[in-house]
Design an enzyme around this catalytic site. Structure first.
Site, short mmCIF file in Angstrom:
data_model
loop_
_atom_site.label_atom_id
_atom_site.label_comp_id
_atom_site.label_asym_id
_atom_site.label_seq_id
_atom_site.Cartn_x
_atom_site.Cartn_y
_atom_site.Cartn_z
N PRO A 88 0.81 -1.22 0.00
CA PRO A 88 0.00 0.00 0.00
C PRO A 88 0.85 1.27 0.00
O PRO A 88 0.33 2.36 -0.24
CB PRO A 88 -0.83 -0.11 1.29
CG PRO A 88 -0.43 -1.36 1.96
CD PRO A 88 0.64 -2.04 1.19
N GLU A 115 2.80 -8.98 8.72
CA GLU A 115 2.74 -7.51 8.88
C GLU A 115 3.63 -6.80 7.89
O GLU A 115 3.64 -5.57 7.81
CB GLU A 115 3.12 -7.08 10.30
CG GLU A 115 2.21 -7.58 11.43
CD GLU A 115 0.80 -7.96 11.02
OE1 GLU A 115 0.01 -7.08 10.67
OE2 GLU A 115 0.51 -9.17 11.07
N ARG A 153 -2.34 -8.42 -20.63
CA ARG A 153 -3.35 -8.18 -21.66
C ARG A 153 -2.92 -7.10 -22.66
O ARG A 153 -3.56 -6.96 -23.70
CB ARG A 153 -4.73 -7.90 -21.06
CG ARG A 153 -4.78 -6.74 -20.10
CD ARG A 153 -6.16 -6.53 -19.51
NE ARG A 153 -7.09 -5.95 -20.45
CZ ARG A 153 -8.11 -6.58 -21.04
NH1 ARG A 153 -8.36 -7.83 -20.79
NH2 ARG A 153 -8.88 -5.94 -21.88
N ASP A 168 -10.65 -0.59 -24.80
CA ASP A 168 -10.81 -0.67 -23.35
C ASP A 168 -10.92 0.71 -22.73
O ASP A 168 -10.38 1.67 -23.24
CB ASP A 168 -9.58 -1.33 -22.72
CG ASP A 168 -9.67 -2.84 -22.69
OD1 ASP A 168 -10.74 -3.38 -23.02
OD2 ASP A 168 -8.65 -3.46 -22.33
N1 4HQ Z 1 -0.83 -5.21 1.08
N2 4HQ Z 1 -1.65 -3.01 -2.98
C1 4HQ Z 1 0.70 -7.13 1.21
C2 4HQ Z 1 -1.74 -4.44 0.36
C3 4HQ Z 1 -1.49 -4.06 -1.05
C4 4HQ Z 1 -2.16 -3.05 -1.76
C5 4HQ Z 1 -1.00 -5.27 2.52
C6 4HQ Z 1 0.34 -5.87 0.52
C7 4HQ Z 1 -0.50 -6.52 3.17
C8 4HQ Z 1 1.13 -8.23 3.32
N3 4HQ Z 1 -0.62 -4.58 -1.91
N4 4HQ Z 1 0.76 -6.98 2.66
N5 4HQ Z 1 -3.12 -2.23 -1.32
O1 4HQ Z 1 -2.73 -4.05 0.90
O2 4HQ Z 1 -0.72 -3.95 -3.07
#
Ligand code: 4HQ
Length: 229
Positions: A88, A115, A153, A168
């Site tokens: 994230p 985590e 794609r 698209d």
């Molecule tokens: N993660 N976009 C992986 C995500 C996430 C996201 C949180 C990644 C938990 C273990 N990954 N960990 N949003 O939420 O790519």
């Protein structure tokens, strides 16, 4: 294109990508998908790949060593190419990324669980941190599958002529136009008459105008800074 995925759940990734046009591209060899499980590269007893965070706190952290050994193993079999970590904290995935990466010969996606991943692995071995959106999911696998689908794609030959990438949503920076199929009448609702006219130029103009109007209404942010806003 060859895609390597580092994941504690290789079956989840292979399964998810086994359907539809992406599944076909993998079957035909147009796309090569290799999954590597860091558990196989854990040299400690019990094949541990996670450990308690220094400084304390809840949950576990993925260890540096098994991940690095997995990357080293990939390098002995093929090339890692660009190493992407799903998180994230990453840059938000955009169509422009996907179009660009479709031109790469190799890519390696690293899926975290628990985590998170020891920061030193990210600092030393990751080329690009990517997020699929501002929400939290339980592991990087689903995010990696989203990236792989969206990149694959755009590769030449993955979509048939029936599923063109040019029409698209996002391919012209706008959303897609409305689609209709049989029946011609559903209760009170007909089909826009231009679509039944057989005038290809008029149909194209209608669809372009619809794309623009829908984008202005639903996603005006996509047009900001263009001549069409
Ligand atoms: N993660 N976009 C992986 C995500 C996430 C996201 C949180 C990644 C938990 C273990 N990954 N960990 N949003 O939420 O790519």
């Amino acid at each position: 294109m060859e895609l390597n995925v580092i994941t504690l759940f290789p079956e989840m990734v292979k399964q998810t990508l086994s359907y539809g046009v992406i599944g076909k591209a993998i079957e035909s060899g147009l796309l090569k998908l290799n999954c590597f499980n860091p558990r196989e590269f854990a040299e400690n007893k019990h094949n541990r790949v996670d450990d308690k965070p220094f400084g304390g706190g809840a949950g576990m952290v993925m260890m540096y060593d098994p991940l690095v050994r997995t990357l080293e193993h990939i390098s002995t079999k093929t090339e890692t190419g660009m190493v992407v970590f799903l998180s994230p904290q990453g840059e938000k995935l955009q169509q422009a990324h996907c179009n660009e990466w479709a031109g790469l010969s190799h890519m390696t996606l690293v899926c975290g669980r628990y985590e998170g991943v020891d920061q030193r692995f990210i600092d030393q071995h990751v080329d690009k941190e990517i997020s699929i959106g501002d929400y939290v999911i339980s592991g990087g696998e689903m995010a990696a599958c989203v990236v792989i689908d969206a990149v694959a794609r755009q590769q030449q030959g993955v979509l048939g002529s029936d599923e063109s990438a040019e029409t698209d949503s996002f391919m012209n920076g706008k959303l897609g136009y409305p689609q209709y199929t049989r029946s011609e009448i559903l209760g009170q609702s007909g089909v826009p008459s231009v679509l039944l006219s057989g005038h290809h130029e008029a149909i194209k103009q209608w669809r372009d105008a619809q794309s623009l109007a829908i984008t202005k209404r639903k996603r005006p942010d996509l047009l900001e800074g263009t001549s069409e806003s």
